[in-house]
Design an enzyme around this catalytic site. Structure first.
Site, PDB file in Angstrom:
ATOM      1  N   CYS A  81      36.483  40.201  29.275  1.00  0.00           N
ATOM      2  CA  CYS A  81      37.777  40.898  29.348  1.00  0.00           C
ATOM      3  C   CYS A  81      37.799  42.052  28.342  1.00  0.00           C
ATOM      4  CB  CYS A  81      38.938  39.931  29.178  1.00  0.00           C
ATOM      5  SG  CYS A  81      40.518  40.631  29.743  1.00  0.00           S
ATOM      6  N   HIS A 141      37.781  36.694  33.780  1.00  0.00           N
ATOM      7  CA  HIS A 141      37.655  35.556  32.877  1.00  0.00           C
ATOM      8  C   HIS A 141      36.867  34.440  33.558  1.00  0.00           C
ATOM      9  CE1 HIS A 141      40.451  36.703  29.617  1.00  0.00           C
ATOM     10  NE2 HIS A 141      41.072  37.389  30.564  1.00  0.00           N
ATOM     11  N   GLU A 180      35.943  31.723  32.225  1.00  0.00           N
ATOM     12  CA  GLU A 180      36.472  30.447  31.744  1.00  0.00           C
ATOM     13  C   GLU A 180      37.741  30.038  32.477  1.00  0.00           C
ATOM     14  OE1 GLU A 180      38.806  33.402  29.293  1.00  0.00           O
ATOM     15  OE2 GLU A 180      36.843  33.292  30.278  1.00  0.00           O
TER      16      GLU A 180
END
Length: 213
Positions: free
Chosen positions: A82, A194, A196
């Site tokens: 990001c 992202h 994650e």
């Protein structure tokens, strides 16, 4: 052998979610701002959430820009996520304020310009246009990934073809506005989205990166 990864804690980013995601794929994760630990780990993950200027201020406060540069000089892997990707470029422009980045890649981070009616930030799941032969997207080329951002790199400016490794640039579009979604450039890799927060596809991307260390 388990790979040791430092998740750089410089005051920005989804530290705990990033830590859990890396642990999920089998990495030995340390969350720290310690210079030597970050320099010597098998892999360094640079997160980032918020404003470009604030992230660069935090990064410089822990000499994160120096450790990134030294790692890359020694061909040691770094992954930015990001705003952690955005600060790898030459500069960012937000609300008329221009801030110098790490300048590992030429280019400008600027506000997205989707067609009328599309809101900013770009928030949600999106497909990506993956070039052939990437490591990060091996086996997940057709998957969707989760984005949350208002700024991006809308023009890839690294054109020097003398390098031994040709960068693999992945793109995506939002409201007709095309921007860089990921880059793989030797030891330096990064994603605008992202991983994650991207479910199984994001976990596999992180696993691909950890396996490459």
């Amino acid at each position: 052998m388990t790979k040791k990864v430092v998740l750089l804690d410089y005051g920005s980013g989804n530290i705990r979610s990033g830590e859990r995601a890396l642990q999920r794929v089998g990495a030995d994760v340390t969350v720290t701002a310690d210079f030597d630990a970050a320099l010597n780990a098998d892999g360094l993950l640079v997160p980032g959430v918020g404003a470009f200027e604030a992230c660069m201020t935090g990064l410089r406060a822990v000499r994160g820009d120096v450790v990134v540069d030294r790692r890359l000089t020694g061909s040691r892997p770094v992954l930015g996520i990001c705003v952690g990707m955005q600060i790898l470029f030459a500069k960012g422009i937000e609300h008329g304020v221009e801030t110098d980045g790490c300048d590992q890649w030429p280019g400008v981070v600027e506000r997205l310009r989707p067609e009328a009616g599309e809101p900013v930030p770009h928030m949600g799941w999106n497909t990506v246009d993956v070039p052939a032969g990437t490591t990060l997207f091996d086996g997940i080329e057709k998957e969707r990934f989760y984005f949350v951002h208002s700024y991006g790199v809308r023009e890839w400016q690294l054109t020097d073809t003398r390098a031994s490794v040709t960068p693999a640039v992945t793109w995506t579009s939002y409201g007709g506005d095309r921007f860089v979604a990921a880059v793989e450039n030797g030891p330096l890799t990064a994603t605008q989205f992202h991983p994650e927060k991207s479910g199984d596809a994001g976990a596999e991307l992180l696993a691909n990166w950890v396996r490459s260390l």
